[in-house]
Scaffold this motif. Sequence first.
Motif, PDB file in Angstrom:
ATOM      1  N   ARG A  15      16.028 -11.737 -44.304  1.00  0.00           N
ATOM      2  CA  ARG A  15      14.738 -12.199 -43.792  1.00  0.00           C
ATOM      3  C   ARG A  15      14.153 -11.181 -42.812  1.00  0.00           C
ATOM      4  N   VAL A  19      10.469  -9.327 -43.260  1.00  0.00           N
ATOM      5  CA  VAL A  19       9.374  -9.431 -42.287  1.00  0.00           C
ATOM      6  C   VAL A  19       9.043  -8.065 -41.690  1.00  0.00           C
ATOM      7  N   ARG A  80      11.359 -10.231 -31.605  1.00  0.00           N
ATOM      8  CA  ARG A  80      10.158 -10.979 -32.006  1.00  0.00           C
ATOM      9  C   ARG A  80       9.070 -10.877 -30.940  1.00  0.00           C
ATOM     10  N   THR A  84       5.692  -8.387 -31.466  1.00  0.00           N
ATOM     11  CA  THR A  84       4.400  -9.070 -31.489  1.00  0.00           C
ATOM     12  C   THR A  84       3.518  -8.606 -30.337  1.00  0.00           C
ATOM     13  N   THR A 192       0.490 -11.693 -36.416  1.00  0.00           N
ATOM     14  CA  THR A 192       0.734 -13.061 -36.877  1.00  0.00           C
ATOM     15  C   THR A 192       2.040 -13.150 -37.665  1.00  0.00           C
ATOM     16  N   LEU A 193       2.261 -12.177 -38.538  1.00  0.00           N
ATOM     17  CA  LEU A 193       3.463 -12.169 -39.363  1.00  0.00           C
ATOM     18  C   LEU A 193       4.726 -12.013 -38.526  1.00  0.00           C
ATOM     19  N   TRP A 195       5.218 -12.738 -35.355  1.00  0.00           N
ATOM     20  CA  TRP A 195       5.455 -13.894 -34.483  1.00  0.00           C
ATOM     21  C   TRP A 195       5.990 -15.090 -35.264  1.00  0.00           C
ATOM     22  N   THR A 196       5.441 -15.305 -36.434  1.00  0.00           N
ATOM     23  CA  THR A 196       5.840 -16.490 -37.192  1.00  0.00           C
ATOM     24  C   THR A 196       7.069 -16.254 -38.069  1.00  0.00           C
ATOM     25  N   GLY A 197       7.287 -15.012 -38.492  1.00  0.00           N
ATOM     26  CA  GLY A 197       8.326 -14.758 -39.474  1.00  0.00           C
ATOM     27  C   GLY A 197       9.631 -14.211 -38.968  1.00  0.00           C
ATOM     28  N   ARG A 199      12.257 -14.898 -37.411  1.00  0.00           N
ATOM     29  CA  ARG A 199      13.196 -15.930 -36.952  1.00  0.00           C
ATOM     30  C   ARG A 199      14.322 -16.029 -37.972  1.00  0.00           C
ATOM     31  N   ASP A 201      15.744 -14.242 -34.365  1.00  0.00           N
ATOM     32  CA  ASP A 201      15.550 -12.913 -33.801  1.00  0.00           C
ATOM     33  C   ASP A 201      16.802 -12.067 -34.056  1.00  0.00           C
TER      34      ASP A 201
END
Length: 411
Positions: A15, A19, A80, A84, A192-193, A195-197, A199, A201
């Motif tokens: 993941r 990201v 993260r 961001t 945006t990507l 911060w939201t994706g 996870r 960290d």
Amino acid sequence: MTAAPAVDIRGAQRRTLTVLSAGQALGGLSNGVALGVGALLVEQVTGDPALAGLAATMLTLGGALLAVPLARLADRRGRRVSLTTGALIALAGALLLALGGTLGAAWIVLPGFSVLGASTAINLQSRFAATDLSEPRHRGRDLSLVVWMTTLGVIIGPNLIPAGDALGTAMELPHLVGAYLISAAALVVAATLLWTGLRPDPLLTARGLVEASDRVIPALRLLQHPRALAAVVAIACAQATMVGIMALTPVHLEHDGHGLAMIGLTMSAHTAGMYALAPVFGWLTDRIGARWVAVGGAAMLAASVGTALALESLLAPVPLALLGLGWSAATVAGSTIVAGAVPADLRPALQGRSDLVMGLSGAAAGALAGPVLGVVGYAGLNLATLPVIAAVAVAAIIATRPAGGSREPVA
């Protein structure tokens, strides 16, 4: 504290790579647009071609100065938050450039490039973030995969310059300003990507795998890690060579009678060279060692100088592609050494310092490139990089000297 199951770590790493790769593509697009016309915008607002190199100088200087604060933020809050934050700072820089270009105000444009330098800082930090959860034997592969994803953006970005200029003209904005609206839009999506994706960290997860009682966090003293120091020097010299030549190539081409389309093609070839074969260099680093990949990078940088001297400006994409390839090989190999040269708790500090030195070297090269171009021309500018290229190879050999019977202890 109990370590998470290996399968969870592998899933988290997949993941993370996904990201980070998408974020790199968007960041590459933003930088590709910004750098493609950066020298021309500075020349436009200052009226002095000798100052054109300040675009790359301020961009790399800003990235360098932000590298350590963003690394410290990662150390405290994780990748993260750090990545961001960097994307949002870069967005502010793109908007400043659009404003400064509209007003014709150099006092806004030049600081705007420094603020936009945050995009360079997060692109560099992302390659290290890709190694937080890596197995040591796959460190070069994972790092280079994220570097490679920048290819999508940096190839597309410079070729969006004419469309961005047309968009700006339709909005009654001055020449070149529209390109920075495209840069800003890419950074909005990237922030945006991330911060939201991002996870879980990756850095915080990696630290969570170590028992708190086993963690020792001494102060980082770079002189106590000579191989890491030599790797930092190799990366910095490759960066100085690349920025010094790349920064003034658009001005050289414009003065030689070429238009935006040719400049965009040349910069696309250069940035494709920087990123397209990064996975190959990462694979080679894991297989044959960082020493030979970095020395090969130095050879390609020297070949770039030779072809720049031998070919007409119409064939400028050839030496600029070689310039990018040499930078890629040296940077992937050097960064892989840096990523594994110290314990996990010291890595953000070392990585931040590495990016700081890398950025300052690029900024110095960009600042010197304009005056050197004015005195000895484009050919002389290329020749002036040869001693720096030699330093890449020497530092790489020092960084990978065998110790204790190991063929290559840090790679």
